[in-house]
Write a protein that holds these residues in place. Structure first.
Motif, PDB file in Angstrom:
ATOM      1  N   UNK A 115       0.843  -1.187   0.000  1.00 25.78           N
ATOM      2  CA  UNK A 115       0.000   0.000   0.000  1.00 25.78           C
ATOM      3  C   UNK A 115       0.881   1.240   0.000  1.00 25.78           C
ATOM      4  N   UNK A 116       0.271   2.413  -0.155  1.00 23.95           N
ATOM      5  CA  UNK A 116       1.027   3.662  -0.120  1.00 23.95           C
ATOM      6  C   UNK A 116       1.566   3.950   1.276  1.00 23.95           C
ATOM      7  N   UNK A 117       1.008   3.300   2.298  1.00 25.13           N
ATOM      8  CA  UNK A 117       1.501   3.489   3.659  1.00 25.13           C
ATOM      9  C   UNK A 117       2.721   2.623   3.950  1.00 25.13           C
ATOM     10  N   UNK A 118       3.141   1.819   2.988  1.00 32.04           N
ATOM     11  CA  UNK A 118       4.294   0.938   3.200  1.00 32.04           C
ATOM     12  C   UNK A 118       5.613   1.705   3.155  1.00 32.04           C
ATOM     13  N   UNK A 119       5.749   2.634   2.231  1.00 30.86           N
ATOM     14  CA  UNK A 119       6.994   3.406   2.094  1.00 30.86           C
ATOM     15  C   UNK A 119       6.654   4.871   1.879  1.00 30.86           C
ATOM     16  N   UNK A 120       7.162   5.713   2.748  1.00 29.55           N
ATOM     17  CA  UNK A 120       7.060   7.161   2.595  1.00 29.55           C
ATOM     18  C   UNK A 120       8.438   7.766   2.441  1.00 29.55           C
ATOM     19  N   UNK A 121       8.548   9.063   2.728  1.00 25.11           N
ATOM     20  CA  UNK A 121       9.829   9.737   2.557  1.00 25.11           C
ATOM     21  C   UNK A 121       9.864  10.991   3.420  1.00 25.11           C
ATOM     22  N   UNK A 122      11.061  11.436   3.711  1.00 27.52           N
ATOM     23  CA  UNK A 122      11.246  12.715   4.391  1.00 27.52           C
ATOM     24  C   UNK A 122      11.165  13.825   3.350  1.00 27.52           C
ATOM     25  N   UNK A 123      10.220  14.737   3.540  1.00 25.08           N
ATOM     26  CA  UNK A 123      10.015  15.799   2.551  1.00 25.08           C
ATOM     27  C   UNK A 123       9.473  17.044   3.243  1.00 25.08           C
ATOM     28  N   UNK A 124       9.946  18.201   2.803  1.00 24.05           N
ATOM     29  CA  UNK A 124       9.499  19.474   3.363  1.00 24.05           C
ATOM     30  C   UNK A 124       8.238  19.933   2.645  1.00 24.05           C
ATOM     31  N   UNK A 125       7.102  19.436   3.099  1.00 28.44           N
ATOM     32  CA  UNK A 125       5.838  19.801   2.473  1.00 28.44           C
ATOM     33  C   UNK A 125       5.315  21.145   2.948  1.00 28.44           C
ATOM     34  N   UNK A 126       5.771  21.609   4.101  1.00 28.10           N
ATOM     35  CA  UNK A 126       5.303  22.880   4.655  1.00 28.10           C
ATOM     36  C   UNK A 126       6.049  24.084   4.086  1.00 28.10           C
ATOM     37  N   UNK A 127       7.180  23.812   3.441  1.00 23.57           N
ATOM     38  CA  UNK A 127       7.981  24.903   2.897  1.00 23.57           C
ATOM     39  C   UNK A 127       8.735  25.688   3.952  1.00 23.57           C
ATOM     40  N   UNK A 128       8.960  25.078   5.131  1.00 23.84           N
ATOM     41  CA  UNK A 128       9.664  25.779   6.205  1.00 23.84           C
ATOM     42  C   UNK A 128      11.113  25.337   6.338  1.00 23.84           C
ATOM     43  N   UNK A 129      11.584  24.526   5.374  1.00 22.96           N
ATOM     44  CA  UNK A 129      12.970  24.084   5.396  1.00 22.96           C
ATOM     45  C   UNK A 129      13.215  22.858   6.249  1.00 22.96           C
ATOM     46  N   UNK A 130      12.163  22.314   6.867  1.00 18.60           N
ATOM     47  CA  UNK A 130      12.313  21.151   7.737  1.00 18.60           C
ATOM     48  C   UNK A 130      11.521  19.977   7.150  1.00 18.60           C
ATOM     49  N   UNK A 131      12.211  18.927   6.718  1.00 27.03           N
ATOM     50  CA  UNK A 131      11.483  17.777   6.160  1.00 27.03           C
ATOM     51  C   UNK A 131      10.743  17.004   7.242  1.00 27.03           C
ATOM     52  N   UNK A 132       9.567  16.477   6.865  1.00 25.80           N
ATOM     53  CA  UNK A 132       8.755  15.669   7.758  1.00 25.80           C
ATOM     54  C   UNK A 132       8.566  14.281   7.145  1.00 25.80           C
ATOM     55  N   UNK A 133       8.315  13.251   7.976  1.00 29.03           N
ATOM     56  CA  UNK A 133       8.013  11.919   7.424  1.00 29.03           C
ATOM     57  C   UNK A 133       6.587  11.893   6.867  1.00 29.03           C
ATOM     58  N   UNK A 134       6.492  11.707   5.557  1.00 30.54           N
ATOM     59  CA  UNK A 134       5.216  11.797   4.855  1.00 30.54           C
ATOM     60  C   UNK A 134       5.009  10.594   3.949  1.00 30.54           C
ATOM     61  N   UNK A 135       3.753  10.444   3.525  1.00 25.86           N
ATOM     62  CA  UNK A 135       3.377   9.407   2.578  1.00 25.86           C
ATOM     63  C   UNK A 135       2.638  10.060   1.407  1.00 25.86           C
ATOM     64  N   UNK A 136       2.217   9.239   0.468  1.00 25.18           N
ATOM     65  CA  UNK A 136       1.566   9.733  -0.743  1.00 25.18           C
ATOM     66  C   UNK A 136       0.495  10.776  -0.422  1.00 25.18           C
ATOM     67  N   UNK A 137       0.466  11.817  -1.229  1.00 28.49           N
ATOM     68  CA  UNK A 137      -0.512  12.903  -1.150  1.00 28.49           C
ATOM     69  C   UNK A 137      -0.410  13.685   0.162  1.00 28.49           C
ATOM     70  N   UNK A 138       0.763  13.594   0.802  1.00 28.13           N
ATOM     71  CA  UNK A 138       1.015  14.405   1.978  1.00 28.13           C
ATOM     72  C   UNK A 138       0.439  13.878   3.270  1.00 28.13           C
ATOM     73  N   UNK A 139      -0.064  12.660   3.277  1.00 27.55           N
ATOM     74  CA  UNK A 139      -0.543  12.096   4.538  1.00 27.55           C
ATOM     75  C   UNK A 139       0.649  11.883   5.470  1.00 27.55           C
ATOM     76  N   UNK A 140       0.425  12.093   6.763  1.00 29.66           N
ATOM     77  CA  UNK A 140       1.522  12.284   7.697  1.00 29.66           C
ATOM     78  C   UNK A 140       1.713  11.100   8.649  1.00 29.66           C
ATOM     79  N   UNK A 141       2.986  10.824   8.910  1.00 32.96           N
ATOM     80  CA  UNK A 141       3.343   9.864   9.952  1.00 32.96           C
ATOM     81  C   UNK A 141       2.922  10.424  11.305  1.00 32.96           C
ATOM     82  N   UNK A 142       2.389   9.555  12.140  1.00 37.47           N
ATOM     83  CA  UNK A 142       1.962   9.977  13.457  1.00 37.47           C
ATOM     84  C   UNK A 142       0.546  10.499  13.518  1.00 37.47           C
ATOM     85  N   UNK A 143      -0.011  10.867  12.377  1.00 38.27           N
ATOM     86  CA  UNK A 143      -1.398  11.327  12.306  1.00 38.27           C
ATOM     87  C   UNK A 143      -2.243  10.387  11.451  1.00 38.27           C
ATOM     88  N   UNK A 144      -1.763  10.136  10.242  1.00 42.07           N
ATOM     89  CA  UNK A 144      -2.500   9.295   9.306  1.00 42.07           C
ATOM     90  C   UNK A 144      -1.964   7.866   9.264  1.00 42.07           C
TER      91      UNK A 144
END
Length: 350
Positions: A115-144
């Motif tokens: 599934x898309x929840x199997x592998x995500x990536x560290x990516x700065x989706x907020x544009x604040x210079x700090x990458x977060x652990x995310x999955x497809x379409x910006x769903x978030x580790x720890x929340x989604x």
């Protein structure tokens, strides 16, 4: 691009937002009713092929030390084993004999979907210079996609109880509800390179497609036959590190042109009979980037599900013998809410 409240910028070349801000299907959206009818049109002989390995294969845990064969046991009925149990044995004339069982199953041990929840990536989706652990379409580790905080809540369970972790978004149940049915296309790498451990990039793949007259259209599910699953069957459930690490073709996840071809082709799912579709570890790619670059490209950026360890050899041989490479594929995973991967029992019909 449709922006989401979860992200302000998306990975370059991704499809985030293209199918809606809350989409969880990715390229499966391209498997339209018309694509299903195209798959059905490939049924000419009415022959069905099971594309699953026996779920106790590959055997042992050589391929992955964290995954083990299924444990199949009967349930209990009071103080008795619920296998060959005579129901109503205290009543004269009762004839019923029952069996009931359970299984402890590592969901990605054998023939499987990611599934898309199997592998995500560290990516700065907020544009604040700090990458977060995310999955497809910006769903978030720890929340989604949520995991337990205590190691005692991971691994094989000691008893039964409700789960407090899993994929609240992007789980395999979305694939199950979709149905995973449509037209599929076979790319027979084994016919060209045999069982040699070849790392296949764009320059090696394109001549194979041309020679075999393979055409892939948007919404097609693509299968890669390398012969690896057939090799596992021949090993009889006793694979060795040397055997599995030196056999059969894999895709080169570091090849940018190959990844771009996956993007441009519009394929809806990418399936292989080997362990990880791509070579792992990937060849060196500088001082950055994913260890599983094709997984990142497909699962995280594009929304393309991956299938692994499918048993494709009998089907691939039949298709080649009959001058064909397209077929109807039906391959839903378990409708297991929150799971990040699932066994599959795919069926191809020709």
């Amino acid at each position: 691009m449709t922006q989401s409240g979860r992200w302000k910028q998306r990975p370059e070349g991704s499809t985030w937002g293209d199918f809606g801000p809350d989409d969880q299907l990715g390229r499966l959206n391209l498997i339209t009713p018309e694509k299903v009818k195209q798959g059905a049109a490939e049924i000419r002989e009415g022959l069905a092929f099971c594309l699953s390995l026996p779920l106790e294969y590959p055997g042992g845990n050589v391929l992955n030390p964290r995954r083990f064969p299924p444990v199949l046991r009967p349930t209990r009925r009071g103080d008795a084993v619920n296998m060959n149990y005579q129901l109503g044995r205290d009543h004269a004339g009762a004839t019923d004999v029952l069996c009931d069982d359970l299984v402890l199953l590592h969901l990605q041990y054998s023939t499987q979907w990611d599934s898309f929840a199997h592998v995500g990536s560290m990516f700065d989706a907020d544009g604040d210079g700090v990458p977060e652990p995310l999955y497809y379409n910006g769903f978030r580790a720890g929340e989604d996609v949520v995991g337990p905080s205590d190691l005692t809540d991971a691994g094989a369970p000691e008893g039964y109880g409700p789960s407090t972790s899993g994929a609240r978004r992007l789980g395999v149940e979305n694939m199950a509800v979709k149905g995973m049915q449509g037209r599929a296309v076979m790319i027979d790498l084994h016919a060209h390179v045999g069982r040699a451990r070849e790392i296949i990039g764009y320059d090696q793949l394109m001549p194979i497609l041309e020679k075999d007259r393979v055409e892939i259209e948007p919404g097609d599910m693509v299968c890669l036959h390398t012969g690896f699953a057939e090799f596992l069957l021949e090993l009889g459930g006793n694979p060795t590190h040397f055997a599995v690490e030196n056999a059969c073709a894999l895709l080169d996840g570091r090849d940018g042109r190959l990844l771009q071809w996956i993007t441009d082709s519009g394929l809806a799912a990418l399936i292989a009979d080997n362990y990880s579709v791509e070579a792992y570890p990937a060849r060196p790619g500088g001082d950055c980037c994913a260890q599983l670059p094709l997984h990142e490209h497909c699962l995280f950026k594009l929304g393309v599900h991956l299938g692994e360890l499918w048993h494709l050899t009998p089907l691939a041989n039949w298709l080649r013998d009959h001058g064909r490479n397209r077929f109807m594929l039906t391959a839903p995973p378990l409708r297991l809410t929150g799971a990040v991967g699932s066994p599959a029992t795919p069926v191809a019909t020709v």
